[in-house]
Write a protein that holds these residues in place. Structure first.
Motif, PDB file in Angstrom:
ATOM      1  N   ASP A   1       0.863  -1.176  -0.107  1.00 17.76           N
ATOM      2  CA  ASP A   1      -0.094  -0.106  -0.016  1.00 17.76           C
ATOM      3  C   ASP A   1       0.974   1.189  -0.095  1.00 17.76           C
ATOM      4  O   ASP A   1       0.654   2.309  -0.832  1.00 17.76           O
ATOM      5  CB  ASP A   1      -1.020  -0.005   1.178  1.00 17.76           C
ATOM      6  CG  ASP A   1      -2.095  -1.020   1.057  1.00 17.76           C
ATOM      7  OD1 ASP A   1      -2.208  -1.511  -0.151  1.00 17.76           O
ATOM      8  OD2 ASP A   1      -2.747  -1.156   2.065  1.00 17.76           O
TER       9      ASP A   1
ATOM     10  N   ALA B   1       6.762   7.595   2.055  1.00 12.42           N
ATOM     11  CA  ALA B   1       5.908   8.000   1.364  1.00 12.42           C
ATOM     12  C   ALA B   1       6.075   9.351   0.419  1.00 12.42           C
ATOM     13  O   ALA B   1       5.843   9.423  -0.634  1.00 12.42           O
ATOM     14  CB  ALA B   1       4.490   8.168   2.011  1.00 12.42           C
TER      15      ALA B   1
ATOM     16  N   SER C   1       9.377   8.433  -1.982  1.00 14.82           N
ATOM     17  CA  SER C   1       9.048   7.679  -3.172  1.00 14.82           C
ATOM     18  C   SER C   1       8.576   8.399  -4.183  1.00 14.82           C
ATOM     19  O   SER C   1       7.761   9.432  -4.128  1.00 14.82           O
ATOM     20  CB  SER C   1       8.360   6.383  -2.760  1.00 14.82           C
ATOM     21  OG  SER C   1       7.148   6.709  -2.282  1.00 14.82           O
TER      22      SER C   1
ATOM     23  N   LYS D   1       3.576  17.244  -5.111  1.00 14.62           N
ATOM     24  CA  LYS D   1       3.724  16.770  -3.800  1.00 14.62           C
ATOM     25  C   LYS D   1       3.788  17.708  -2.751  1.00 14.62           C
ATOM     26  O   LYS D   1       3.272  17.607  -1.635  1.00 14.62           O
ATOM     27  CB  LYS D   1       5.215  15.992  -3.723  1.00 14.62           C
ATOM     28  CG  LYS D   1       4.764  14.435  -4.272  1.00 14.62           C
ATOM     29  CD  LYS D   1       5.902  13.618  -3.706  1.00 14.62           C
ATOM     30  CE  LYS D   1       5.651  12.227  -4.172  1.00 14.62           C
ATOM     31  NZ  LYS D   1       6.670  11.234  -3.874  1.00 14.62           N
TER      32      LYS D   1
ATOM     33  N   SER E   1      -3.682   4.321  -7.604  1.00 13.81           N
ATOM     34  CA  SER E   1      -3.433   3.726  -6.469  1.00 13.81           C
ATOM     35  C   SER E   1      -4.766   3.354  -5.821  1.00 13.81           C
ATOM     36  O   SER E   1      -5.278   3.893  -4.881  1.00 13.81           O
ATOM     37  CB  SER E   1      -2.857   4.849  -5.465  1.00 13.81           C
ATOM     38  OG  SER E   1      -3.192   6.054  -5.553  1.00 13.81           O
TER      39      SER E   1
ATOM     40  N   GLU F   1       0.153   6.799 -10.670  1.00 16.52           N
ATOM     41  CA  GLU F   1      -0.488   5.331 -10.401  1.00 16.52           C
ATOM     42  C   GLU F   1      -1.610   5.464  -9.800  1.00 16.52           C
ATOM     43  O   GLU F   1      -1.946   6.146  -9.062  1.00 16.52           O
ATOM     44  CB  GLU F   1       0.701   4.775  -9.430  1.00 16.52           C
ATOM     45  CG  GLU F   1       0.893   3.324  -9.781  1.00 16.52           C
ATOM     46  CD  GLU F   1       1.904   2.684  -8.838  1.00 16.52           C
ATOM     47  OE1 GLU F   1       1.878   1.675  -8.650  1.00 16.52           O
ATOM     48  OE2 GLU F   1       2.653   3.450  -8.358  1.00 16.52           O
TER      49      GLU F   1
ATOM     50  N   TYR G   1      -7.524   0.001  -4.584  1.00 19.88           N
ATOM     51  CA  TYR G   1      -7.549  -1.069  -3.625  1.00 19.88           C
ATOM     52  C   TYR G   1      -8.184  -2.208  -4.893  1.00 19.88           C
ATOM     53  O   TYR G   1      -9.478  -2.120  -5.005  1.00 19.88           O
ATOM     54  CB  TYR G   1      -8.166  -1.225  -2.704  1.00 19.88           C
ATOM     55  CG  TYR G   1      -7.614  -0.395  -1.505  1.00 19.88           C
ATOM     56  CD1 TYR G   1      -6.520  -0.717  -0.978  1.00 19.88           C
ATOM     57  CD2 TYR G   1      -7.917   1.030  -1.157  1.00 19.88           C
ATOM     58  CE1 TYR G   1      -5.777  -0.085   0.246  1.00 19.88           C
ATOM     59  CE2 TYR G   1      -7.233   1.800  -0.194  1.00 19.88           C
ATOM     60  CZ  TYR G   1      -6.238   1.078   0.495  1.00 19.88           C
ATOM     61  OH  TYR G   1      -5.440   1.917   1.167  1.00 19.88           O
TER      62      TYR G   1
ATOM     63  N   ILE H   1       4.037   1.216  -1.060  1.00 22.35           N
ATOM     64  CA  ILE H   1       4.789   1.476  -2.303  1.00 22.35           C
ATOM     65  C   ILE H   1       4.047   1.925  -3.497  1.00 22.35           C
ATOM     66  O   ILE H   1       4.490   2.527  -4.284  1.00 22.35           O
ATOM     67  CB  ILE H   1       5.678   0.098  -2.689  1.00 22.35           C
ATOM     68  CG1 ILE H   1       6.705  -0.059  -1.426  1.00 22.35           C
ATOM     69  CG2 ILE H   1       6.114  -0.009  -3.962  1.00 22.35           C
ATOM     70  CD1 ILE H   1       7.353  -1.317  -1.581  1.00 22.35           C
ATOM     71  N   HIS H   2       2.648   1.251  -3.479  1.00 15.44           N
ATOM     72  CA  HIS H   2       1.844   1.671  -4.668  1.00 15.44           C
ATOM     73  C   HIS H   2       1.127   3.147  -4.539  1.00 15.44           C
ATOM     74  O   HIS H   2       0.132   3.335  -5.184  1.00 15.44           O
ATOM     75  CB  HIS H   2       0.965   0.612  -5.082  1.00 15.44           C
ATOM     76  CG  HIS H   2       1.567  -0.553  -5.366  1.00 15.44           C
ATOM     77  ND1 HIS H   2       2.626  -0.570  -6.680  1.00 15.44           N
ATOM     78  CD2 HIS H   2       1.654  -1.953  -4.847  1.00 15.44           C
ATOM     79  CE1 HIS H   2       3.215  -1.839  -6.792  1.00 15.44           C
ATOM     80  NE2 HIS H   2       2.352  -2.709  -5.893  1.00 15.44           N
ATOM     81  N   GLY H   3       1.389   3.762  -3.537  1.00 16.30           N
ATOM     82  CA  GLY H   3       0.903   5.060  -3.368  1.00 16.30           C
ATOM     83  C   GLY H   3      -0.351   5.336  -2.593  1.00 16.30           C
ATOM     84  O   GLY H   3      -0.958   6.148  -2.423  1.00 16.30           O
TER      85      GLY H   3
END
Lengths: 416, 310
Positions: free
Chosen positions: A244, A413, A416, B48, B87, B85, B89, A246-248
């Motif tokens: 969770d 977080a 990365s 960011k 993100s 990406e 679930y 690593i994949h943002g």
């Protein structure tokens, strides 16, 4: 609180939708305990084979006969299989590895006993065996100790009898005095015990040779393997949280108007709950099929939650220190196996050397296993008082590790 | 229109390296601001900082008037972020993903159901609401990803390369959605390295390279910086140095590579045959020639000396 409940519910759903890993971590320890029961016997049979001893007796006196009679007594026959042979035959059989020990009683054995000289027995061990000759030697040493005590107690009397000159027509008073002396010595409880082989506490000196029931073997291994299952379930599931990150998905959660701790704590709580539920299923399986009695259910539940909290926190901390799930998995597995071994998860603590047993007192896996061991077959009031500090220590370790892991993950977080 | 996103003299350093170098811009309600630049230009770092995940070295940002580092919850309540990406679930359904976002976005419990249903309708996934995301196509995931960022009704949207890796149909759908969001009054900051996307969607564009904002303005304003010139794109085999061209042609070399030459000339149709003649006279073979109107790419080339894809 409602928002936390929603997040927790959805996180639990995610885990339940992929039950393969959970089932694997339940099945492996269950199979291990079952295997241990099969290996160590159970079903009421003796856990060790009879120790084969070859005896060679060069002495014709009463003491060597007494020693052989003691070794062949009904009390020891369950553990020892003694064959009295001439030295040539005994050596031939020993060379072929047909026995664990060979005992040679020298010619002067009884004479030396009466002359208060040092007693010697020649003992040959089978080099191909490690445990059985050791136990046989222990039994011989015990019998030798008994012989020593017997001599110390009876030797004065023996001398008095030997020195008593019956040919010199002793007076009635002299005969009465000697009889009275013999009765007083033989009436002594120490002497009576020494003359009674039933008093030999062989089984107490060699607990591993007693009859072991299946539930007892389960009791040795189940606490360790339940703790081990929790350890590996927490480690395996913490990988999802690392993914969770690593994949943002965690970073994204942190861009919503909520405190950063909310999504992470919901994930950690889901990990604790699912691991505890799985451990509960494992306990039920062990109780239902192998007859394990894990103890008071309420205290067991509290202890299991504390163990899962600690192991989850530690797993997350290890994950937060590594770059990717592969590195995290490798690091966590190494640490977990080490902690599991030191804590007595693989081998029951009673079989560990004293140094390792003392290490187990200071590490979470040790607290976990000790807690389950204490809980076995105990009542409500007793165990909570005894394992309370362990539960507190486990929970505190988990909380501290979790907070530290959270901080490290937040940093990751961002970078990365 | 009210300024909803404000970036002032933003600097972000990683040790000696400067990722963002005194960048400043604003985005108003109803506006789509395209932050254009190649990979590594500093676009994602800027985003960011705006999300409050990464503290700046210096400078400041405001989201609907709130500092994301001083008042994070208030700033984040006005902010929706769509990262590069998807993100999501994957083991949850589309509806569950949105419900999860509602819990994080402090959406009142009584409104969750209707808000989730409305968003699923908007992104055209109402009939797939109960399906796990793992079964979705890339385009469907992108749309759901955008919807997740909208659950708490933010006024500022940060879209980091939202159209990367999306098939043409899904791209058109997403572009339509982004335009509609701007029409509804959202301030949209869009990062991209695709000139066409920036040109098509953005009302204003900022060109970012090596952390610096090189130029900023509407697409027309930026194109005007090149003047009334055409771009000649010649393919062939070129030496390291070109022969001198007559000054009267007013030609400016935008880029020269072994296999391609780009020139800016005031009157392309007149200049092309003369330039081809000069090159042929020098023994330089030209296989193909194209005359183009100046674009953002041309401007980027002129500003940085390299193409956006380099």
């Amino acid at each position: 609180m409602a928002r936390f409940g929603t997040l927790l519910g959805l996180e639990l759903k995610r885990r339940l939708r992929d039950p393969v890993s959970l089932i694997a971590w339940l099945a492996i320890p269950f199979l291990m305990v079952t295997l241990m029961v099969l290996v160590f016997g159970g079903r009421g049979r003796s856990s060790l084979p009879r120790i084969k001893i070859l005896a060679v007796n060069h002495d014709t006196g009463i003491l060597s006969k007494g020693l052989l009679a003691a070794l062949d007594s009904p009390e020891l026959a369950e553990y020892l299989d003694v064959a009295v042979l001439d030295e040539k035959e005994a050596t031939r059989r020993m060379d072929r590895g047909h026995a664990s020990l060979m005992v040679v009683i020298p010619k002067s054995f009884t004479r030396d006993f009466l002359d208060d000289k040092p007693l010697t027995l020649r003992v040959y061990r089978n080099p191909e065996q490690t445990i059985l000759p050791g136990i046989g030697e222990e039994i011989l040493a015990f019998l030798a100790d008994t012989g020593g005590l017997l001599r110390a107690t009876l030797l004065p009397l023996t001398r008095e009898v030997i020195d008593f000159d019956a040919s010199s027509r002793p007076s009635l008073e002299q005969v009465t005095a000697l009889s009275s002396r013999i009765y007083s010595i033989l009436d002594d409880p120490v002497a009576q015990n020494l003359l009674d082989l039933n008093a030999l506490k062989i089984t107490a000196r060699h607990p591993e040779t007693k009859k072991v029931s299946r539930s007892e073997i389960v009791g040795w291994f189940a606490p360790g393997f339940v703790a081990l299952a929790l350890l590996f379930m927490c480690n395996g599931q913490s990988q999802e949280i690392q993914e969770d990150l690593i994949h943002g998905r965690l970073a994204r959660a942190w861009t919503f108007p909520s405190r950063p701790i909310l999504p992470l704590s919901a994930k950690a709580m889901a990990l604790v709950v699912s691991a505890s539920l799985s451990a509960g299923l494992l306990v039920l399986a062990l109780a239902g099929t192998l007859g394990w009695r894990p103890g008071n259910v309420a205290v067991l539940t509290i202890h299991t939650l504390a163990v899962a909290t600690s192991f989850s926190g530690l797993s997350l901390l290890l994950r937060s220190l590594t770059r990717n799930p592969e590195a995290g998995g490798a690091a966590a597995s190494g640490v977990m196996v080490g902690l599991g071994f030191l804590g007595g998860c693989f081998i029951p603590a009673v079989f560990l050397p004293p140094f390792l047993r003392s290490v187990a007192l200071y590490i979470p896996t040790g607290w976990a296993v000790q807690g389950y061991l204490i809980l076995q077959g105990s009542s409500w009031a007793g165990p909570l008082g005894t394992i309370g500090w362990r539960i507190a220590a486990l929970a505190a370790t988990g909380a501290a590790s979790f907070l530290l892991a959270g901080r490290l993950m937040e940093r990751k977080a961002v970078s990365s | 229109m009210a300024v909803l996103l404000e970036v002032r003299e933003l600097v972000k350093r990683y040790g000696e390296r400067i990722a963002v170098d005194h960048v400043a811009f604003t985005v108003s309600a109803g506006e789509i601001y395209g932050l254009l630049g190649p990979n590594g230009a500093g676009k994602t770092t800027t985003i960011k900082v705006l999300t409050g995940l990464l503290p700046p070295t210096s400078g400041s940002v405001r989201i609907a008037g709130f500092d994301p580092f001083a008042e994070p919850l208030k700033a984040k309540a006005q902010l929706g972020w769509v990262g590069q990406e998807t993100s999501l679930y994957e083991d949850l359904t589309a509806r569950e993903n949105l419900e999860l976002a509602c819990a994080l976005g402090r959406v009142p419990r009584s409104e969750v159901r209707s808000r989730v249903a409305g968003l699923l309708e908007t992104i055209g996934l109402a009939d797939r609401a109960g399906e796990r995301v793992s079964r979705f196509s890339g385009g469907m995931k992108r749309r759901l990803h955008l919807a997740v960022a909208l659950v708490h009704r933010p006024r500022v949207l940060l879209l980091d390369e939202p159209l990367v890796g999306v098939d043409p149909q899904a791209r058109a759908h997403l572009m339509g959605l982004i335009e509609r969001l701007a029409e509804e009054g959202h301030a949209v900051l869009l990062t991209t390295h695709d000139m066409d996307d920036a040109q098509r969607l953005s009302s204003r564009v900022g060109i970012l390279d090596h952390g610096k904002l090189l130029a900023e303005g509407t697409v027309d304003e930026l194109q005007a910086r090149l003047g009334e010139r055409d771009v000649l794109r010649l393919s062939g085999s070129f030496p390291g140095e070109l022969p001198p061209l007559p000054e009267a042609l007013g030609a400016e070399t935008l880029s020269l590579r072994e296999d391609e030459l780009m020139l800016a000339v005031p009157n392309g149709s007149t200049a092309l045959p003369r330039i081809l003649g000069i090159l042929e006279g020098e023994g330089i073979s030209v296989e193909r020639a194209a005359l183009e109107r100046p674009s953002l790419e041309t401007l980027f080339l002129e500003l940085t000396g390299r193409e956006l894809r380099d």
